[in-house]
Design a protein around this motif. Sequence first.
Motif: not given
Length: 110
Positions: A71-82, A97-109
């Motif tokens: 989830c931590r890696a996902c948040a970083d990659v989603c942010e870069a992709c956005a 979509t990437c920004r929402r996912c990054a936010e959600s993943c940061r919470t889970m991480a």
Amino acid sequence: MHQMSSEMQHCIEECLRCYQTCLGMASNHCLPAGGKHVQPEHFRLMMACAEICRTSAHFMLIGLPEHKHTCRACADVCEACAKSCEQVGDMQDCVETCRRCAESCRTMAA
């Protein structure tokens, strides 16, 4: 069977939505559009984003505590992709979509 938190359920949904959006837009929007849409750095980032989102959802679905790492890696990659999609332009669906996912993943991480 462990009870999944609504927060995790939400994150899985965001990850799967982002996976679908990135893969779909890369294939059905970027490839036909060409030009800056298919520049290697941008296109690879979209592919990587789709894959890390799929992987994070998978880790959460099978209940691995290591989902914090994906989830931590996902948040970083989603942010870069956005950011990349924003620069390319005409990709607002992906950006949001990437920004929402990054936010959600940061919470889970956390």
